[in-house]
Design an enzyme around this catalytic site. Structure first.
Site, mmCIF file in Angstrom:
data_model
loop_
_atom_site.group_PDB
_atom_site.id
_atom_site.type_symbol
_atom_site.label_atom_id
_atom_site.label_comp_id
_atom_site.label_asym_id
_atom_site.label_seq_id
_atom_site.Cartn_x
_atom_site.Cartn_y
_atom_site.Cartn_z
ATOM 1 N N ARG A 33 -44.123 -16.525 10.154
ATOM 2 C CA ARG A 33 -42.871 -16.608 10.875
ATOM 3 C C ARG A 33 -41.643 -16.449 9.981
ATOM 4 O O ARG A 33 -40.720 -15.698 10.311
ATOM 5 C CB ARG A 33 -42.750 -17.979 11.578
ATOM 6 N N THR A 34 -41.616 -17.154 8.869
ATOM 7 C CA THR A 34 -40.382 -17.191 8.082
ATOM 8 C C THR A 34 -40.061 -15.815 7.498
ATOM 9 O O THR A 34 -38.926 -15.350 7.562
ATOM 10 C CB THR A 34 -40.475 -18.258 6.974
ATOM 11 N N LYS A 70 -47.385 -11.574 -14.716
ATOM 12 C CA LYS A 70 -47.290 -11.153 -16.126
ATOM 13 C C LYS A 70 -46.479 -12.159 -16.938
ATOM 14 O O LYS A 70 -46.244 -11.957 -18.119
ATOM 15 C CB LYS A 70 -46.617 -9.778 -16.215
ATOM 16 N N ARG A 86 -39.633 -17.755 -1.020
ATOM 17 C CA ARG A 86 -40.545 -18.880 -0.780
ATOM 18 C C ARG A 86 -41.429 -19.024 -2.003
ATOM 19 O O ARG A 86 -41.924 -18.035 -2.536
ATOM 20 C CB ARG A 86 -41.415 -18.632 0.453
ATOM 21 N N HIS A 119 -37.080 -26.905 3.439
ATOM 22 C CA HIS A 119 -37.212 -25.667 4.223
ATOM 23 C C HIS A 119 -35.969 -25.592 5.114
ATOM 24 O O HIS A 119 -36.035 -25.787 6.332
ATOM 25 C CB HIS A 119 -38.493 -25.720 5.055
#
Ligand code: ASP
Length: 306
Positions: free
Chosen positions: A57-58, A87, A108, A136
């Site tokens: 969703r986000t 890396k 995120r 959030h």
């Protein structure tokens, strides 16, 4: 507000503005003319979505929001493996590079607090799309918008939060934001291992917001205006045998007020039974759709800053 990294930035004043904008965009999206008007707003902007943790969703709703406003999108959905993080690149270097490709960066990450570091290094707006067990804020934004739409007010609400309150970031952000509104009270339904963090409880105490903790789902939900349920955050547990065991089913619904709402940030696992979905008070799918309108409003807000 140059970046959105924490729910504390979502003051009632900012929220009032964002909610009004979200409503305006929702209306415009209802017609072809309106959609075309919106597509003409930001053809010069590109956003980047950098996701180091799973998301449905986000990420998609940020990308949809950007495209609805005419923006371009560049994206990495599994940045932990497919970006140069593997890396050994630091988040600071990554955002400095990505800022050359995009006008805002949505991040995120599994590490709590890392989005603050990203924002400090970034010359373009950074949006926190969830940092570990931290925050959030854009979820809180869509949650507040949903509460306002479903209940018609943000004041005087008894909010019952249940499930994994220790590892869930959405409840932490929403509790902070709703504690700014007059007459809010909270009931936390949970087990001793899954309790709401002391930092949030301390903040509520400082703001004079009343809260209680219980393991009685039926008693708590009977008095609720808003029931906000969450899944066990299995991927964050040190002890994989932990269970929350609190389920919203038709029996719980039967005891609830007629004017109330059931919300969930999703994904739902088994903590709300499918039998609840048809109940008009079950708002979780409407809630997830609301994410597009508020994220459009947020992008507009960040790009309109002088
Ligand atoms: N989707 C929400 C989050 O990313 C809730 C969850 O995953 O349980 O925090």
């Amino acid at each position: 507000m140059q970046h959105l990294v924490a729910a504390g930035q979502l003051t009632p004043e900012v929220l009032t503005e964002l909610i009004a904008k979200a409503e305006e965009y929702r209306k415009l999206l209802e017609t072809t003319d309106g959609r075309q008007q919106l597509r003409a707003l930001y053809p010069d902007k590109i956003i980047a979505t950098l996701f180091y943790e799973p998301s449905t969703r986000t990420r998609l709703s940020h990308e949809s929001a950007a495209q609805r406003l005419g923006m371009g999108v560049v994206s990495t959905e599994n940045a932990a493996e497919f970006s140069s993080a593997i890396k050994g690149e630091t988040i600071e270097d990554t955002v400095r590079v990505v800022a050359g490709y995009a006008d805002a960066i949505v991040i995120r990450h599994k590490e709590t607090g890392i989005v603050d570091r990203a924002a400090a290094a970034s010359p373009v707006p950074v949006i926190n799309a969830g940092d570990g067990t931290g925050e959030h804020p854009t979820q809180a934004l869509l949650d507040v918008y949903t509460i306002w739409r479903e209940m018609g007010t943000l004041e005087g609400l008894n909010i019952v939060m249940g499930g994994d309150l220790a590892h869930g970031r959405t409840v932490r952000s929403l509790a902070q934001v709703m504690s700014n509104y007059k007459g809010t009270s909270f009931t936390f339904v949970t087990t001793p291992q899954l309790r709401m963090g002391d930092d949030i409880k301390q903040l509520l105490g400082e703001r004079g917001v009343s809260f209680t903790e219980t393991n009685d789902v039926h008693a708590a939900t009977k008095e609720a205006d808003v029931v906000y349920w969450t899944r066990l955050q299995k991927e964050r547990l040190e002890d994989p045998t932990l269970e929350a065991g609190f389920v919203i089913d038709e029996q719980v619904m039967a005891g609830m007020k007629e004017k109330s709402v059931i919300m969930h940030p999703l994904p739902r696992v088994d903590e709300i039974t499918a039998g609840v979905d048809a109940d008009p008070r079950a708002a979780y799918f409407r809630q997830s759709h609301n994410g597009v309108y508020v994220r459009m409003a947020l992008l507009d807000y960040l790009f309109s800053q002088k």
